[in-house]
Design an enzyme around this catalytic site. Sequence first.
Site, PDB file in Angstrom:
ATOM      1  N   SER A  24       0.834  -1.194   0.000  1.00 44.59           N
ATOM      2  CA  SER A  24       0.000   0.000   0.000  1.00 44.59           C
ATOM      3  C   SER A  24       0.880   1.260   0.000  1.00 44.59           C
ATOM      4  O   SER A  24       1.706   1.430  -0.892  1.00 44.59           O
ATOM      5  CB  SER A  24      -0.958  -0.039   1.197  1.00 44.59           C
ATOM      6  OG  SER A  24      -1.969   0.924   1.065  1.00 44.59           O
ATOM      7  N   ASP A  68      -9.870  -3.187  -5.807  1.00 42.82           N
ATOM      8  CA  ASP A  68      -9.011  -2.268  -5.070  1.00 42.82           C
ATOM      9  C   ASP A  68      -8.982  -0.935  -5.792  1.00 42.82           C
ATOM     10  O   ASP A  68      -8.646  -0.873  -6.978  1.00 42.82           O
ATOM     11  CB  ASP A  68      -7.595  -2.862  -5.005  1.00 42.82           C
ATOM     12  CG  ASP A  68      -6.598  -1.981  -4.281  1.00 42.82           C
ATOM     13  OD1 ASP A  68      -6.978  -0.903  -3.779  1.00 42.82           O
ATOM     14  OD2 ASP A  68      -5.420  -2.376  -4.198  1.00 42.82           O
ATOM     15  N   HIS A  81      -7.880  -4.924  -1.340  1.00 47.89           N
ATOM     16  CA  HIS A  81      -6.771  -4.168  -0.757  1.00 47.89           C
ATOM     17  C   HIS A  81      -6.577  -4.552   0.718  1.00 47.89           C
ATOM     18  O   HIS A  81      -7.540  -4.800   1.441  1.00 47.89           O
ATOM     19  CB  HIS A  81      -7.038  -2.671  -0.851  1.00 47.89           C
ATOM     20  CG  HIS A  81      -5.860  -1.826  -0.522  1.00 47.89           C
ATOM     21  ND1 HIS A  81      -4.899  -1.490  -1.448  1.00 47.89           N
ATOM     22  CD2 HIS A  81      -5.461  -1.259   0.649  1.00 47.89           C
ATOM     23  CE1 HIS A  81      -3.975  -0.755  -0.873  1.00 47.89           C
ATOM     24  NE2 HIS A  81      -4.283  -0.597   0.404  1.00 47.89           N
TER      25      HIS A  81
END
Length: 401
Positions: A189, A341, A371
């Site tokens: 991320s 995502d 995600h």
Amino acid sequence: MGYKTLCFAFSCIFFAYCVYLPFPENVEEPWKVRILDSLIRMTSLVATLFEYIGLMKYEDIFLTLSSLHLTKPVSDENITVIDTKFSDIPVCLYLPKKKPKIQKPAIIFIHGGAFVLGSCKAAAYDDLNRWTANKLDAVVVGIDYRLAPQYPFPAAFEDCVSVIKFFLQEKVLTKYRVDPTRICIMGDSSGGTLTATVTQLLQNDPKFKDRIKAQALIYPGLQSLDTSLPSHREYAHGPILSREMTIKLACLYVTEDKALPQAALRNEHMPEESRHLFKFVNWSDFLPEKYKKNHVYTEPVLGKLNASYPALVDSRLSPLIASDSQLQSLPLTYILTCEHDPLRDDGFIYITRLRNVGVQVTHDHIEEGIHGALSFTRGPVFLDLGLKVRDKYITWLEENL
């Protein structure tokens, strides 16, 4: 008692509403993900209400909850875990206890959390780093960089650079018996954002060029210029990560001024002088046809935000705006993306741009993925998807590091 009953009833109704919101059909373990998604939505709502009445800042609710999952540096029969500092930045070291005749590879781990949340000591990350060290007989360095909004851009980036340059010193590598030709930087991320930016810096610095063999980016966010990519639109409401929550938190890395996230939600946050940078993030040029679908590219509205934020046009925040000449020297790269995502298309665009300039890229795309899966490999909600992501990444490391 009546007040408590009313609050409980409202919570149950809202939770039920969240559970039955429209949901992607092919998400792995859908009911687990629905429950997780509902809990995150409820937390975001409570955080919004608390901030509105002046009780607590939006991000502090998430910080409080994430602190409940921190671990202590506990060694086991295979791995010695040590809390220490590199260049005055806290790090967590995972050192295999085996004494091999050859030097070990090393993985530098940069955690996610939108630059505002998280720690390499989070239970799920501790599991990942412990597993990586044991499986690969590798030294793992987890970086606890400073978090926004207390430490805004470029604090997190600078901390990661400082730690990695310290670690790359010959005396430090020798101390931990690390092979200087087998070092990888990895992040998920926003940790993937930092991995990309740090690797770009090191590879374009003559003193550190070719010191990093590989980089691994797990569902990374790679640009802040355009907040209306197809994946942003398709998964604006999640699951797990919503467009609004992402923008609210990530903007805190730049400023606490509420005008920026409000403008970013309308895709009207970039200055007029940034126009030349959009050629690097134009999804209509770089996104595979399959993911363009029926979306039509519209250039964001520029120059509407009165305030000026230099970070928005800085490649240390948006590694996708680096030029082709800066990208072509990058090392072996692994990128994992998930279908459901909002950040999916950032990864796809970077893959296309890297391959266009000759960088060797391995790409894993998980069609049923969401995600943040790596963060859900511990109870109370455990996702098999998190282990799938971990295993794909570890397999690539075994074959390439």
